[in-house]
Write a protein that holds these residues in place. Structure first.
Motif, PDB file in Angstrom:
ATOM      1  N   ARG A   5      87.392 112.133  54.793  1.00  0.00           N
ATOM      2  CA  ARG A   5      88.542 111.443  55.379  1.00  0.00           C
ATOM      3  C   ARG A   5      89.595 112.440  55.844  1.00  0.00           C
ATOM      4  O   ARG A   5      90.197 112.273  56.920  1.00  0.00           O
ATOM      5  CB  ARG A   5      89.134 110.465  54.363  1.00  0.00           C
ATOM      6  CG  ARG A   5      88.229 109.264  54.072  1.00  0.00           C
ATOM      7  CD  ARG A   5      88.844 108.341  53.022  1.00  0.00           C
ATOM      8  NE  ARG A   5      87.983 107.217  52.717  1.00  0.00           N
ATOM      9  CZ  ARG A   5      87.927 106.088  53.398  1.00  0.00           C
ATOM     10  NH1 ARG A   5      88.736 105.934  54.450  1.00  0.00           N
ATOM     11  NH2 ARG A   5      87.108 105.114  53.064  1.00  0.00           N
ATOM     12  N   ALA A   6      89.788 113.490  55.074  1.00  0.00           N
ATOM     13  CA  ALA A   6      90.771 114.511  55.448  1.00  0.00           C
ATOM     14  C   ALA A   6      90.344 115.242  56.718  1.00  0.00           C
ATOM     15  O   ALA A   6      91.163 115.497  57.608  1.00  0.00           O
ATOM     16  CB  ALA A   6      90.965 115.492  54.299  1.00  0.00           C
ATOM     17  N   PHE A   7      89.036 115.580  56.843  1.00  0.00           N
ATOM     18  CA  PHE A   7      88.545 116.273  58.032  1.00  0.00           C
ATOM     19  C   PHE A   7      88.728 115.428  59.282  1.00  0.00           C
ATOM     20  O   PHE A   7      89.173 115.919  60.317  1.00  0.00           O
ATOM     21  CB  PHE A   7      87.059 116.610  57.875  1.00  0.00           C
ATOM     22  CG  PHE A   7      86.766 117.721  56.909  1.00  0.00           C
ATOM     23  CD1 PHE A   7      87.527 118.879  56.912  1.00  0.00           C
ATOM     24  CD2 PHE A   7      85.734 117.608  56.003  1.00  0.00           C
ATOM     25  CE1 PHE A   7      87.264 119.900  56.023  1.00  0.00           C
ATOM     26  CE2 PHE A   7      85.458 118.625  55.106  1.00  0.00           C
ATOM     27  CZ  PHE A   7      86.227 119.771  55.117  1.00  0.00           C
ATOM     28  N   VAL A   8      88.364 114.151  59.183  1.00  0.00           N
ATOM     29  CA  VAL A   8      88.455 113.281  60.356  1.00  0.00           C
ATOM     30  C   VAL A   8      89.905 113.141  60.806  1.00  0.00           C
ATOM     31  O   VAL A   8      90.216 113.235  61.997  1.00  0.00           O
ATOM     32  CB  VAL A   8      87.838 111.904  60.055  1.00  0.00           C
ATOM     33  CG1 VAL A   8      88.103 110.942  61.210  1.00  0.00           C
ATOM     34  CG2 VAL A   8      86.340 112.029  59.804  1.00  0.00           C
ATOM     35  N   THR A   9      90.807 112.939  59.864  1.00  0.00           N
ATOM     36  CA  THR A   9      92.222 112.808  60.212  1.00  0.00           C
ATOM     37  C   THR A   9      92.751 114.098  60.831  1.00  0.00           C
ATOM     38  O   THR A   9      93.481 114.079  61.830  1.00  0.00           O
ATOM     39  CB  THR A   9      93.049 112.441  58.973  1.00  0.00           C
ATOM     40  OG1 THR A   9      92.578 111.200  58.442  1.00  0.00           O
ATOM     41  CG2 THR A   9      94.520 112.302  59.326  1.00  0.00           C
ATOM     42  N   GLU A  10      92.344 115.233  60.264  1.00  0.00           N
ATOM     43  CA  GLU A  10      92.811 116.529  60.769  1.00  0.00           C
ATOM     44  C   GLU A  10      92.289 116.790  62.179  1.00  0.00           C
ATOM     45  O   GLU A  10      93.035 117.284  63.046  1.00  0.00           O
ATOM     46  CB  GLU A  10      92.348 117.641  59.833  1.00  0.00           C
ATOM     47  CG  GLU A  10      92.723 119.041  60.300  1.00  0.00           C
ATOM     48  CD  GLU A  10      92.139 120.128  59.420  1.00  0.00           C
ATOM     49  OE1 GLU A  10      92.242 121.308  59.803  1.00  0.00           O
ATOM     50  OE2 GLU A  10      91.569 119.803  58.355  1.00  0.00           O
ATOM     51  N   PRO A  34      83.440 121.832  56.092  1.00  0.00           N
ATOM     52  CA  PRO A  34      82.785 122.233  54.853  1.00  0.00           C
ATOM     53  C   PRO A  34      83.458 121.615  53.635  1.00  0.00           C
ATOM     54  O   PRO A  34      84.673 121.431  53.610  1.00  0.00           O
ATOM     55  CB  PRO A  34      82.934 123.751  54.856  1.00  0.00           C
ATOM     56  CG  PRO A  34      84.217 123.984  55.598  1.00  0.00           C
ATOM     57  CD  PRO A  34      84.299 122.895  56.644  1.00  0.00           C
ATOM     58  N   PHE A  35      82.662 121.297  52.637  1.00  0.00           N
ATOM     59  CA  PHE A  35      83.176 120.779  51.376  1.00  0.00           C
ATOM     60  C   PHE A  35      83.591 121.938  50.486  1.00  0.00           C
ATOM     61  O   PHE A  35      82.842 122.889  50.280  1.00  0.00           O
ATOM     62  CB  PHE A  35      82.106 119.939  50.668  1.00  0.00           C
ATOM     63  CG  PHE A  35      82.527 119.446  49.311  1.00  0.00           C
ATOM     64  CD1 PHE A  35      83.465 118.434  49.181  1.00  0.00           C
ATOM     65  CD2 PHE A  35      82.002 120.018  48.153  1.00  0.00           C
ATOM     66  CE1 PHE A  35      83.870 117.987  47.931  1.00  0.00           C
ATOM     67  CE2 PHE A  35      82.389 119.571  46.903  1.00  0.00           C
ATOM     68  CZ  PHE A  35      83.325 118.551  46.787  1.00  0.00           C
ATOM     69  N   ASP A  36      84.820 121.861  49.970  1.00  0.00           N
ATOM     70  CA  ASP A  36      85.351 122.877  49.060  1.00  0.00           C
ATOM     71  C   ASP A  36      85.363 122.294  47.650  1.00  0.00           C
ATOM     72  O   ASP A  36      86.190 121.425  47.349  1.00  0.00           O
ATOM     73  CB  ASP A  36      86.770 123.260  49.493  1.00  0.00           C
ATOM     74  CG  ASP A  36      87.408 124.279  48.556  1.00  0.00           C
ATOM     75  OD1 ASP A  36      86.743 124.735  47.605  1.00  0.00           O
ATOM     76  OD2 ASP A  36      88.597 124.613  48.774  1.00  0.00           O
ATOM     77  N   PRO A  37      84.452 122.729  46.770  1.00  0.00           N
ATOM     78  CA  PRO A  37      84.402 122.139  45.428  1.00  0.00           C
ATOM     79  C   PRO A  37      85.670 122.363  44.626  1.00  0.00           C
ATOM     80  O   PRO A  37      85.956 121.603  43.693  1.00  0.00           O
ATOM     81  CB  PRO A  37      83.194 122.833  44.784  1.00  0.00           C
ATOM     82  CG  PRO A  37      82.972 124.059  45.591  1.00  0.00           C
ATOM     83  CD  PRO A  37      83.425 123.752  46.973  1.00  0.00           C
ATOM     84  N   ASP A  38      86.444 123.378  44.969  1.00  0.00           N
ATOM     85  CA  ASP A  38      87.697 123.627  44.251  1.00  0.00           C
ATOM     86  C   ASP A  38      88.849 122.800  44.815  1.00  0.00           C
ATOM     87  O   ASP A  38      89.722 122.348  44.068  1.00  0.00           O
ATOM     88  CB  ASP A  38      88.060 125.115  44.313  1.00  0.00           C
ATOM     89  CG  ASP A  38      87.054 125.989  43.569  1.00  0.00           C
ATOM     90  OD1 ASP A  38      86.553 125.534  42.518  1.00  0.00           O
ATOM     91  OD2 ASP A  38      86.762 127.094  44.052  1.00  0.00           O
ATOM     92  N   GLY A  39      88.836 122.603  46.122  1.00  0.00           N
ATOM     93  CA  GLY A  39      89.964 121.919  46.742  1.00  0.00           C
ATOM     94  C   GLY A  39      89.769 120.443  47.013  1.00  0.00           C
ATOM     95  O   GLY A  39      90.744 119.723  47.234  1.00  0.00           O
ATOM     96  N   HIS A  40      88.509 119.976  46.987  1.00  0.00           N
ATOM     97  CA  HIS A  40      88.226 118.570  47.282  1.00  0.00           C
ATOM     98  C   HIS A  40      87.701 117.866  46.034  1.00  0.00           C
ATOM     99  O   HIS A  40      86.747 118.331  45.413  1.00  0.00           O
ATOM    100  CB  HIS A  40      87.187 118.443  48.402  1.00  0.00           C
ATOM    101  CG  HIS A  40      87.650 118.995  49.709  1.00  0.00           C
ATOM    102  ND1 HIS A  40      86.852 119.773  50.535  1.00  0.00           N
ATOM    103  CD2 HIS A  40      88.835 118.887  50.358  1.00  0.00           C
ATOM    104  CE1 HIS A  40      87.511 120.098  51.621  1.00  0.00           C
ATOM    105  NE2 HIS A  40      88.723 119.569  51.538  1.00  0.00           N
ATOM    106  N   ARG A  41      88.300 116.740  45.693  1.00  0.00           N
ATOM    107  CA  ARG A  41      87.894 116.003  44.494  1.00  0.00           C
ATOM    108  C   ARG A  41      86.575 115.285  44.702  1.00  0.00           C
ATOM    109  O   ARG A  41      85.733 115.245  43.807  1.00  0.00           O
ATOM    110  CB  ARG A  41      88.990 115.013  44.093  1.00  0.00           C
ATOM    111  CG  ARG A  41      88.760 114.321  42.762  1.00  0.00           C
ATOM    112  CD  ARG A  41      90.033 113.707  42.216  1.00  0.00           C
ATOM    113  NE  ARG A  41      90.585 112.689  43.091  1.00  0.00           N
ATOM    114  CZ  ARG A  41      90.218 111.402  43.062  1.00  0.00           C
ATOM    115  NH1 ARG A  41      89.287 111.007  42.205  1.00  0.00           N
ATOM    116  NH2 ARG A  41      90.768 110.535  43.874  1.00  0.00           N
TER     117      ARG A  41
END
Length: 320
Positions: free
Chosen positions: A56-61, A42-49
């Motif tokens: 990219r962060a999800f795939v790496t995680e 999920p996209f977090d509008p507060d935590g993701h720019r």
């Protein structure tokens, strides 16, 4: 009753593995059965720019794989289709998920060394899409099932003929999503019964194998969209070089194009098209690891991007 909206991000990561076009898949906590899916979160509008940085962060995680080339693919959110699943935490269970798909290309199917993630060949998911050595065996049981589904309806039968090259109709390799959607409409893929809340009808072992492996949520639909998009882009953008190492033989390049397009190419005409496009340059030394006669190594002339209009590759089909 109002429901909240969740924006999900899903990645179709493509590479060539053992001569096959493969997608990076994962097993999600929310998945039932033994099905795989795409890297998703999920996209977090507060935590993701930005969407892309979040992706990219999800795939790496989820896979321990770092993305290179990425482009936005499509937005998926049809009501009545199983929404892409993700661990949404303590959010609203009634939330409607809108999934934004991305296409990512990698020059190598690097082993992720992460439990639950694997490179899965497209031929296992869409067995009817690979025409490299002729008409796929999967089409025989699919044709029988589609003719039965049409029930003599002229419009249904015409769609089946056009999309699946029945009755000697020409094959259009780009219409991947239309073919998957027809199988879905006909109730031939497992996802259709699941989304309708029905028990999957009994089918022959041949038909089960022919319609390929199901995926969680709407991920096979997203993957079909990506495959069709990539096949089309081969012809007008030099995206295939994002799947190649820095140095490659022309034979390896042709095999990569064939693996993505799912069709065999005429060797001499393919090389003539490469020469006319001026996309590659010889490196002046040979690849001694080809297993046969050493072949010259080439590189993609990446410096021409932005310097002049650059087209993709002609796909001169090998005619029998």
């Amino acid at each position: 009753m109002n429901s909240s909206l969740v924006i999900g991000l899903s990645a179709v990561v493509v590479a060539i593995k053992d001569g096959e076009a493969a997608a990076l898949t994962v097993r999600h906590k929310a998945a039932s059965g033994n099905l795989t899916g795409l890297p998703f979160g999920p996209f977090d509008p507060d935590g993701h720019r930005t969407f892309e940085l979040a992706l990219r962060a999800f795939v790496t995680e989820q896979t321990r794989f770092d993305l290179g080339y990425v482009e936005q693919l499509y937005t998926f959110g049809d009501k009545g289709r199983d929404a892409p699943l993700a661990d949404l935490g303590d959010g609203d269970a009634a939330a409607r998920v809108i999934s934004i798909g991305y296409l990512a290309l990698a020059p190598a199917a690097v082993d992720t060394h992460f439990a639950g993630s694997t490179w899965r060949p497209w031929s296992q998911i869409f067995p009817w899409e690979d025409w490299r050595i002729g008409r796929p065996p999967a089409l025989a049981p699919i044709e029988t099932a589609l003719r039965a589904w049409s029930g003599g309806d002229a419009q249904r039968l015409a769609r089946a003929r056009l999309l699946f090259a029945l009755d000697d109709a020409p094959w259009n390799e780009e219409r991947v999503i239309e073919r998957y959607e027809l199988l879905y409409e006909a109730g031939l893929v497992q996802e259709a019964a699941r989304d309708r809340g029905e028990t999957a009808p009994s089918r022959s072992d041949q038909l089960i194998a022919a319609v390929g492996e199901a995926m969680i949520s709407d991920h096979r639909r997203i993957l079909a969209t990506a495959l069709g998009r990539l096949r089309g882009k081969l012809k007008y953008r030099p995206v295939v070089f994002e799947l190649m190492p820095d140095a490659f033989t022309l034979s390896a390049l042709q095999r990569t194009v064939e693996a993505i397009a799912g069709v065999p190419l005429h060797k001499q005409n393919f090389r003539r098209a490469l020469e006319r496009a001026e996309l590659v340059e010889g490196l002046g030394h040979l690849d001694a690891e080809t297993g046969g006669r050493p072949a010259e190594l080439f590189r993609f002339r990446r410096e021409i991007l932005g310097a002049r209009p650059v087209s993709g590759l002609s796909l001169p089909l090998l005619r029998e």
